[in-house]
Design an enzyme around this catalytic site. Structure first.
Site, mmCIF file in Angstrom:
data_model
loop_
_atom_site.group_PDB
_atom_site.id
_atom_site.type_symbol
_atom_site.label_atom_id
_atom_site.label_comp_id
_atom_site.label_asym_id
_atom_site.label_seq_id
_atom_site.Cartn_x
_atom_site.Cartn_y
_atom_site.Cartn_z
ATOM 1 C CB CYS A 73 -1.019 -0.001 1.131
ATOM 2 S SG CYS A 73 -0.336 -0.197 2.774
ATOM 3 C CE LYS B 235 -3.496 -4.194 8.309
ATOM 4 N NZ LYS B 235 -2.355 -3.887 7.430
ATOM 5 N NE ARG C 98 -5.276 -0.373 3.763
ATOM 6 C CZ ARG C 98 -4.785 0.373 2.779
ATOM 7 N NH1 ARG C 98 -5.176 0.161 1.529
ATOM 8 N NH2 ARG C 98 -3.912 1.340 3.047
ATOM 9 C CD GLU D 8 -7.571 -14.597 7.579
ATOM 10 O OE1 GLU D 8 -6.467 -15.088 7.284
ATOM 11 O OE2 GLU D 8 -8.263 -13.967 6.758
ATOM 12 C CE LYS E 1 -2.221 -2.967 11.878
ATOM 13 N NZ LYS E 1 -1.587 -2.796 10.624
HETATM 14 C C1 PBG Z 1 0.000 -1.711 5.867
HETATM 15 C C2 PBG Z 1 -0.148 -1.478 7.311
HETATM 16 C C3 PBG Z 1 -1.087 -0.674 7.998
HETATM 17 C C4 PBG Z 1 -0.725 -0.715 9.346
HETATM 18 C C5 PBG Z 1 0.361 -1.559 9.451
HETATM 19 N N1 PBG Z 1 0.690 -2.026 8.193
HETATM 20 C C6 PBG Z 1 -2.158 0.199 7.499
HETATM 21 C C7 PBG Z 1 -3.352 -0.330 6.847
HETATM 22 O O1 PBG Z 1 -3.610 -1.525 6.794
HETATM 23 O O2 PBG Z 1 -4.051 0.513 6.298
HETATM 24 C C8 PBG Z 1 -1.418 0.037 10.453
HETATM 25 C C9 PBG Z 1 -0.574 0.328 11.643
HETATM 26 C C10 PBG Z 1 -1.065 1.411 12.534
HETATM 27 O O3 PBG Z 1 -2.172 1.956 12.392
HETATM 28 O O4 PBG Z 1 -0.301 1.763 13.440
HETATM 29 N N2 PBG Z 1 -0.936 -2.515 5.275
#
Ligand code: PBG
Length: 345
Positions: free
Chosen positions: A138, A211, A233, A249, A264
């Site tokens: 991303c 996530k 997303r 997952e 997360k």
């Molecule tokens: C990349 C990624 C993200 C985060 C970690 N790796 C952002 C997202 O998925 O949009 C978020 C970490 C944070 O908010 O501290 N994909």
């Protein structure tokens, strides 16, 4: 039939004493008694410090939506790693912000790209510091999504090939662990196969297994310049309403070869951390206290509404108590400093 040589003890029928025989406060009466009875500890060894690295030195500097967090160029990155180490933090995870973005995320696996360059800069600390790299597209795609697009949909399987190349480029530069965060199906297996094929058998995978599509990533997307240009997303990250799905997952990522699995964000998903811990008791489990969790604590403390050392340590303790072995947190350096000064929640 031979008698059982190890008969199990008869089930204990102990009815605990009730008040006034039992007084829970007895073990709370002094700091030493409370320390003796304490079930959960947070230590600096369990904290992973996220660092944003910019390829363009002119883009370095403070992140407005994350007070206390900065974006580093190669020189300031090395200094920050040194300062983390002297605070007692022994693991970092790197997020790259490239100069150029395109539809194919070309810079994401360029061996002279921002992350391989950053890893090489940190090699002087590599004996003491665990260097982890985030693997996602991303920050590198011009549309801001985590995979390659066909029209408006992500091509999962084509994305896997690119993620695998990213992992190999980071491993070749000297990363110890790679951390795929894009929630593509099969990403852990694809990366494991590519690492092994290139001889990187000892490079581990920390998978962002569960996530969620969370509103708490807002400040990170400012810092990493990774907000999607259209849509969101939700077609790849998990639905916040689901917990059982997280177990599926995690199970899949373990089958594909993940060494560590992650949940997360952390604080809104403590139940998921607990569920994963209960279902997979022996698996190393990480939790990510994400940018929005950081910024909301920071904002309240800046207003004088909360006491920062106390609530930072309380939040990390809660994540550990839920079952996380390790925590990614922007408070890592501060928390290590509080702990060293003997502060606690
Ligand atoms: C990349 C990624 C993200 C985060 C970690 N790796 C952002 C997202 O998925 O949009 C978020 C970490 C944070 O908010 O501290 N994909």
């Amino acid at each position: 039939m031979a008698p059982d040589p190890h008969p199990s003890a008869p089930e204990m029928q102990v009815t605990p004493a009730a008040f006034p025989g039992r007084r829970m406060r007895r073990l709370r009466l002094s700091p030493a008694l409370r320390a003796l009875r304490r079930e959960t500890h947070v230590s600096a060894d369990q904290l992973i410090y996220p660092l944003f690295v910019v390829e363009d030195p002119a883009a370095a500097g403070p992140v407005p939506s994350m007070p206390g967090v900065s974006r580093f160029d190669m020189d300031t990155l090395a200094r920050e790693a040194e300062s983390a180490l002297s605070a007692g933090i022994r693991s970092v995870i790197l997020f790259g912000v490239p100069r150029h973005k395109d539809a194919a995320a070309t810079e994401a696996h360029d061996e002279r790209g921002v992350i391989p360059e950053a890893i090489r800069r940190l090699q002087t600390f590599a004996d003491d510091l665990v260097i982890i790299t985030d693997i996602c597209l991303c920050q590198y795609t011009d549309h801001g999504h985590c995979g390659l697009l066909h029209g408006r949909t992500i091509d999962n399987d084509e994305t896997l090939e690119v993620l695998a190349k990213c992992a190999v480029s980071h491993a070749a530069a000297g990363a110890h662990l790679v951390a795929p965060s894009g929630m593509m199906d099969g990403m852990v297996g694809a990366i494991r196969r590519a690492l092994d094929a290139d001889g990187f058998h000892d490079i581990g995978i920390l998978s962002y297994a569960a996530k969620y599509a969370s509103g708490f990533y807002g400040p990170f997307r400012d810092a990493a310049e990774s907000a999607p240009k259209f849509g969101d997303r939700r077609a790849y990250q998990m639905d916040p309403h689901n917990a059982r799905e997280a177990l599926a997952e995690v199970e899949l990522d373990l089958q594909e070869g993940a060494d560590i699995v992650m949940v997360k964000p952390a604080m809104p998903y403590l139940d998921v951390i607990r569920d994963v811990r209960n279902r997979f008791p022996s698996v190393p489990l990480a939790a990510y206290q994400v940018s929005g969790e950081y910024s909301m604590i920071k904002a309240a403390c800046a207003n004088g509404w909360l006491d920062e050392p106390r609530v930072v340590l309380e939040s990390l303790t809660g994540i550990r108590r839920a079952g996380a072995d390790m925590i990614l947190t922007y408070f890592a350096k501060d928390a290590a400093d509080y702990l060293r000064r003997g502060l606690d929640c």
